[in-house]
Write a protein that holds these residues in place. Structure first.
Motif, short mmCIF file in Angstrom:
data_model
loop_
_atom_site.label_atom_id
_atom_site.label_comp_id
_atom_site.label_asym_id
_atom_site.label_seq_id
_atom_site.Cartn_x
_atom_site.Cartn_y
_atom_site.Cartn_z
N ASP A 81 0.82 -1.21 0.00
CA ASP A 81 0.00 0.00 0.00
C ASP A 81 0.85 1.26 0.00
O ASP A 81 2.06 1.22 0.26
N ASP A 82 0.21 2.39 -0.27
CA ASP A 82 0.87 3.69 -0.24
C ASP A 82 0.60 4.45 1.05
O ASP A 82 1.31 5.39 1.38
N ILE A 83 -0.46 4.07 1.76
CA ILE A 83 -0.80 4.68 3.05
C ILE A 83 -1.18 3.56 4.01
O ILE A 83 -1.89 2.63 3.65
N LEU A 84 -0.67 3.66 5.21
CA LEU A 84 -0.90 2.65 6.23
C LEU A 84 -1.42 3.34 7.48
O LEU A 84 -0.97 4.43 7.83
N GLU A 85 -2.37 2.72 8.15
CA GLU A 85 -2.88 3.23 9.42
C GLU A 85 -2.57 2.20 10.51
O GLU A 85 -2.78 1.01 10.32
N ILE A 86 -2.09 2.70 11.63
CA ILE A 86 -1.74 1.86 12.77
C ILE A 86 -2.34 2.48 14.01
O ILE A 86 -2.33 3.71 14.17
N GLU A 87 -2.86 1.64 14.91
CA GLU A 87 -3.30 2.13 16.20
C GLU A 87 -2.53 1.37 17.27
O GLU A 87 -2.45 0.14 17.25
N ALA A 88 -1.93 2.12 18.20
CA ALA A 88 -1.14 1.52 19.27
C ALA A 88 -1.34 2.34 20.54
O ALA A 88 -1.10 3.54 20.55
N ASP A 89 -1.77 1.68 21.60
CA ASP A 89 -1.99 2.33 22.89
C ASP A 89 -2.87 3.57 22.76
O ASP A 89 -2.61 4.61 23.38
N GLY A 90 -3.90 3.48 21.92
CA GLY A 90 -4.82 4.59 21.73
C GLY A 90 -4.28 5.69 20.83
O GLY A 90 -4.96 6.69 20.59
N MET A 91 -3.08 5.53 20.33
CA MET A 91 -2.47 6.52 19.44
C MET A 91 -2.71 6.10 17.99
O MET A 91 -2.49 4.95 17.63
N LYS A 92 -3.17 7.05 17.18
CA LYS A 92 -3.42 6.77 15.77
C LYS A 92 -2.27 7.32 14.94
O LYS A 92 -1.90 8.48 15.06
N ILE A 93 -1.74 6.43 14.08
CA ILE A 93 -0.54 6.74 13.30
C ILE A 93 -0.84 6.49 11.83
O ILE A 93 -1.37 5.42 11.47
N ALA A 94 -0.49 7.44 10.97
CA ALA A 94 -0.57 7.26 9.52
C ALA A 94 0.86 7.20 8.99
O ALA A 94 1.74 7.92 9.47
N VAL A 95 1.08 6.34 8.01
CA VAL A 95 2.39 6.21 7.38
C VAL A 95 2.22 6.36 5.88
O VAL A 95 1.36 5.71 5.27
N THR A 96 3.01 7.24 5.28
CA THR A 96 3.06 7.41 3.83
C THR A 96 4.48 7.82 3.46
O THR A 96 5.20 8.35 4.30
N HIS A 97 4.88 7.60 2.23
CA HIS A 97 6.26 7.92 1.88
C HIS A 97 6.52 9.43 1.93
O HIS A 97 7.60 9.86 2.34
N GLY A 98 5.55 10.24 1.54
CA GLY A 98 5.72 11.69 1.62
C GLY A 98 6.14 12.34 0.32
O GLY A 98 6.57 13.49 0.32
N THR A 99 5.98 11.64 -0.78
CA THR A 99 6.35 12.19 -2.08
C THR A 99 5.57 13.48 -2.37
O THR A 99 6.12 14.42 -2.92
N ASP A 100 4.31 13.52 -1.98
CA ASP A 100 3.46 14.70 -2.20
C ASP A 100 3.19 15.36 -0.86
O ASP A 100 2.43 14.84 -0.04
N GLU A 101 3.82 16.50 -0.62
CA GLU A 101 3.67 17.22 0.65
C GLU A 101 2.22 17.62 0.91
O GLU A 101 1.80 17.73 2.06
N ARG A 102 1.42 17.79 -0.13
CA ARG A 102 -0.01 18.13 0.06
C ARG A 102 -0.74 17.01 0.79
O ARG A 102 -1.59 17.26 1.64
N ILE A 103 -0.40 15.77 0.46
CA ILE A 103 -1.01 14.62 1.14
C ILE A 103 -0.56 14.56 2.59
O ILE A 103 -1.36 14.30 3.49
N VAL A 104 0.72 14.81 2.82
CA VAL A 104 1.25 14.83 4.20
C VAL A 104 0.50 15.89 5.02
O VAL A 104 0.04 15.60 6.13
N ARG A 105 0.37 17.08 4.48
CA ARG A 105 -0.35 18.16 5.20
C ARG A 105 -1.80 17.78 5.44
O ARG A 105 -2.34 18.02 6.52
N ALA A 106 -2.44 17.18 4.45
CA ALA A 106 -3.85 16.79 4.60
C ALA A 106 -4.01 15.74 5.70
O ALA A 106 -4.93 15.83 6.53
N LEU A 107 -3.11 14.75 5.74
CA LEU A 107 -3.16 13.74 6.80
C LEU A 107 -2.95 14.40 8.16
O LEU A 107 -3.67 14.10 9.12
N ALA A 108 -1.97 15.28 8.25
CA ALA A 108 -1.66 15.93 9.53
C ALA A 108 -2.79 16.84 9.98
O ALA A 108 -3.10 16.88 11.17
N ARG A 109 -3.40 17.56 9.07
CA ARG A 109 -4.45 18.52 9.43
C ARG A 109 -5.83 17.89 9.56
O ARG A 109 -6.77 18.55 9.99
#
Length: 170
Positions: free
Chosen positions: A75-103
């Motif tokens: 996959d290109d995007i992965l979601e992980i949940e650990a100890d109630g913390m939600k984590i998204a993983v992506t390579h970061g090629t497109d900074e717009r996607i990184v900002r959208a995930l973060a915001r």
């Protein structure tokens, strides 16, 4: 949970070996790879991890079928949940996607790679973590990150010297 974070290994087997040893010595419970493995033969070194490996594709991963077969990466995007913390993983090629995930306010942490430069930054209420490059080809610094979801701390380390390069509480 102690999560090891790596990116941009780019087939550098000696560097991957150091990263694996770093994670194994610290007894991480999960390793996340933010892409750019490059070729499936890296599976030999990554297979030495004592913790499970999860990851995403990067822009230099041309042998996706082989990486899927060798490592289960699909996959290109992965979601992980650990100890109630939600984590998204992506390579970061497109900074717009990184900002959208973060915001989006859906994730506590967004893990990226791609730039080969280690960084921890706040984007609203989300922490964006780039562990830098394992390969050391661009910056000359071979680095990885550790995310402790219980202590809510992320740290970046130079895997050759063990030096702490940066840290942030979540």
């Amino acid at each position: 949970m102690l999560i090891g974070i790596m990116s941009d290994t780019h087939d550098n087997l000696p560097a991957i070996r150091k990263a694996v040893d770093f994670f194994n010595e610290r007894n991480v419970e999960l390793v996340v790879h933010a892409g750019d493995y490059v070729a499936p033969f890296v599976a030999r070194e990554l297979g030495r991890l004592r913790a499970p490996l999860k990851g995403v594709f990067g822009n230099n991963d041309g042998e996706r079928k082989g990486l899927y077969e060798a490592l289960g990466i699909y996959d290109d995007i992965l979601e992980i949940e650990a100890d109630g913390m939600k984590i998204a993983v992506t390579h970061g090629t497109d900074e717009r996607i990184v900002r959208a995930l973060a915001r989006s306010r859906l994730y506590d942490v967004v893990v990226v790679g791609h730039t080969h430069r280690y960084e921890i930054r706040e984007e609203g209420r989300t922490i964006v973590v780039n562990p830098g490059e394992v390969c050391g080809y661009i910056t000359g610094i071979k680095s990885v990150a550790l995310l402790d979801t219980r202590k809510r701390v992320v740290e970046i380390f130079n895997i050759e010297t063990g030096e702490l390069l940066g840290a942030m509480s979540l």
